[in-house]
Design an enzyme around this catalytic site. Sequence first.
Site, mmCIF file in Angstrom:
data_model
loop_
_atom_site.group_PDB
_atom_site.id
_atom_site.type_symbol
_atom_site.label_atom_id
_atom_site.label_comp_id
_atom_site.label_asym_id
_atom_site.label_seq_id
_atom_site.Cartn_x
_atom_site.Cartn_y
_atom_site.Cartn_z
ATOM 1 N N GLY A 181 0.827 -1.199 0.000
ATOM 2 C CA GLY A 181 0.000 0.000 0.000
ATOM 3 C C GLY A 181 0.862 1.250 0.000
ATOM 4 O O GLY A 181 1.923 1.288 -0.622
ATOM 5 N N GLY A 182 0.434 2.269 0.740
ATOM 6 C CA GLY A 182 1.141 3.551 0.774
ATOM 7 C C GLY A 182 2.581 3.411 1.225
ATOM 8 O O GLY A 182 3.447 4.215 0.842
ATOM 9 N N GLY A 416 21.885 8.502 -33.014
ATOM 10 C CA GLY A 416 21.447 9.209 -31.815
ATOM 11 C C GLY A 416 22.042 8.595 -30.562
ATOM 12 O O GLY A 416 22.292 9.287 -29.573
ATOM 13 N N ALA A 417 22.281 7.294 -30.603
ATOM 14 C CA ALA A 417 22.834 6.613 -29.434
ATOM 15 C C ALA A 417 24.263 7.078 -29.165
ATOM 16 O O ALA A 417 24.698 7.137 -28.016
ATOM 17 C CB ALA A 417 22.789 5.108 -29.633
#
Lengths: 526, 161
Positions: A181-182, A416-417
């Site tokens: 949970g939280g 781009g790499a």
Amino acid sequence: MAVAVTQKKLGAVAEKLEELHERIHQVKQMGGTAAIAAQKQRGKLTARERLDLLFDPDTFRETDMFMKHRGTMFGIDKVDIAADGVITGFGKVDGRPVAAFAQDFTARAGSLGEMHAKKICKVMDMALKAGIPFVGINDSGGARIQEGVDSLSGFGDIFYRNAVSSGIIPQISAIMGPCAGGAVYSPAMADWVFMVKNTSYMFITGPDVIRAVTGEEVSQEELGGAMTHNSRSGVAHFAAEDDWDCIEQIRKMLSFLPSNNRETAPQVDTGDSRDRIDAALDAIMPDNPKATYDMQHIIRSIMDNGDFFEIQAHFAENMIVGLGRLNGQSIGIVANQPMYLAGCLDVNASDKATRFIRFCDCFNIPLLTIADVPGYLPGTDQEWAGVIRHGAKLLWCYSEATVPKMTLITRKNYGGAYIAMCSRHLGADMTLAWPTAEIAVMGAEGAANVIFRRDIQEAADPDAKRQKIIDDYRKAFYNPYVAASRGYIDAVILPRETRVRLIEILETLSNKRETRPHRKHGNIPL
Amino acid sequence: MPDEHRKLSSEPFVVSNPVKPNEDPLSEPAQTEELRLVAEKIDQAVKLLTEIGEHVAKIAPKQKRIFDDAKMAISDVSLLLRQTPGGAVSGVHRIVAPMPGVILRCDKKIGNMVKKGDLILILDAMKMENLITAPAAGRVVSLPHGEGKKVAKGAVLAVIG
């Protein structure tokens, strides 16, 4: 107790001293012998044993031992919870101060109520003010439901401190039991999450809720166990075999780090030679440029004593990140792994590297990037998963980082790499290449088909023409010298001398100061 | 022996001529009547899927893959049913292409026994010759694509059972 018998003989002051002993004794019983036995049965250590392992012998000092909850609803007022289910304090790790908490599952399942949270917040505040690392050991059933919104407020107060302390002090979270949970969000905001195989799990909603809502059948281990989060989700960074292994790894992690963002990491005498040459590196690259090799060998050859502390070893294995030392100085390594997905960049690899690079930049740990990357992974799943915004993080964080940045290109570095793997264009301070480096916009086959499509089509023998163009392109670009002629690469070096060259650069850059225009903070594409 | 396995791969859903028990540690267990019936039904389903797939291929070629995948999934069930409980083989492992590429070379044949980590084939993808290895020990029961074949990401390259 013997105390009661002797009490009459004691003076008033001695009586008070004795009372303290008695109270400490009471708190140290934790959840009682039965609960402790159940904890051991699961193969887990108690909270106190974990802290004793984490800190140097006899250095842990507990704070807020006597804090008590003030819940009144649903019978909780009649329940005494030892230390309110969490042990907090400070001590020394390898002689340096560290603050910590450890939730005590034996005391009402380590449930988090108002005072439990207040204890954690107090020790977090102290860590931030003192500029010392903070370690949280989670083992809790979750919010103490009887305390209602006070318990939620406790979670919120902890999250706020996680965020405020981020980048100022290292924050380490260990999941050594349930964390659901939280409760998962405090670890999620820490720098590194350690989990223990088979005894720890993290999830927002558990198997029961999932079954009720979606009808899916899934076990706790499969849904949120250590290996799930280390290999699938990327939520956790380390999977330990047991409690001992987990604490040992946390101590090792801390050894590489400074106490806060104003310090540099401790200089360690590793005993390895500064001038060590490794002739084996000259032969590590296969003659076939498409054949794979293990990047780990290169990293270990360069690092002091071959000691490389890998982070997130099971997630996005095409990207290797981790810590090591060069001539005793901590260094962060980011490297492509040609053995996995050809070492290409994708969504997960970008995320993994970015988080690590920003961590190193926060804590003044110089970066070494080793590039052998064929490009970004093509495919609809990558595009639709947002490889554009995830890939952008890598460019962003390298440009943002002001620590010394060294780049070594071992082989492929395309398109781009090439830019993304800490090229000079993104602010690398020094870029080295091995003679086997290939730096180009794209591979020869692809380039030939694009640039010379018509020439190939119109040739008498298209296949021969294509092969000739590919060969010419290879000759022209499959080397480091075109990039070197532009100054994009500072030096082409023999593989064997990599370690010593990197150490020289690190020494040269040790006083590097780089400042940027003032801003509140940048807006990294998340 | 290899021919038998070849047959097994082209029709991996029928248990014809099962190997005699104890002859091979990975041999199929004795078939119960129920298992035989299930295998028969699976066989029918696969034949039907193949037929539909061929029709679909003419109308909507892209959708044919759905039927191929379905056949593969059913064949997995069939393989699982034939395994010895607690035997040397713990499950069916389908090795899928981690990225789009071309099969450069097959190192193993259908029927070959493999150990974990053994090289099965080489996938040329992303400017690299990627070694595809066995995730677990077992026998190669299917190699759907031949050398030189272009495969999409997620395509089944081999099944170890």
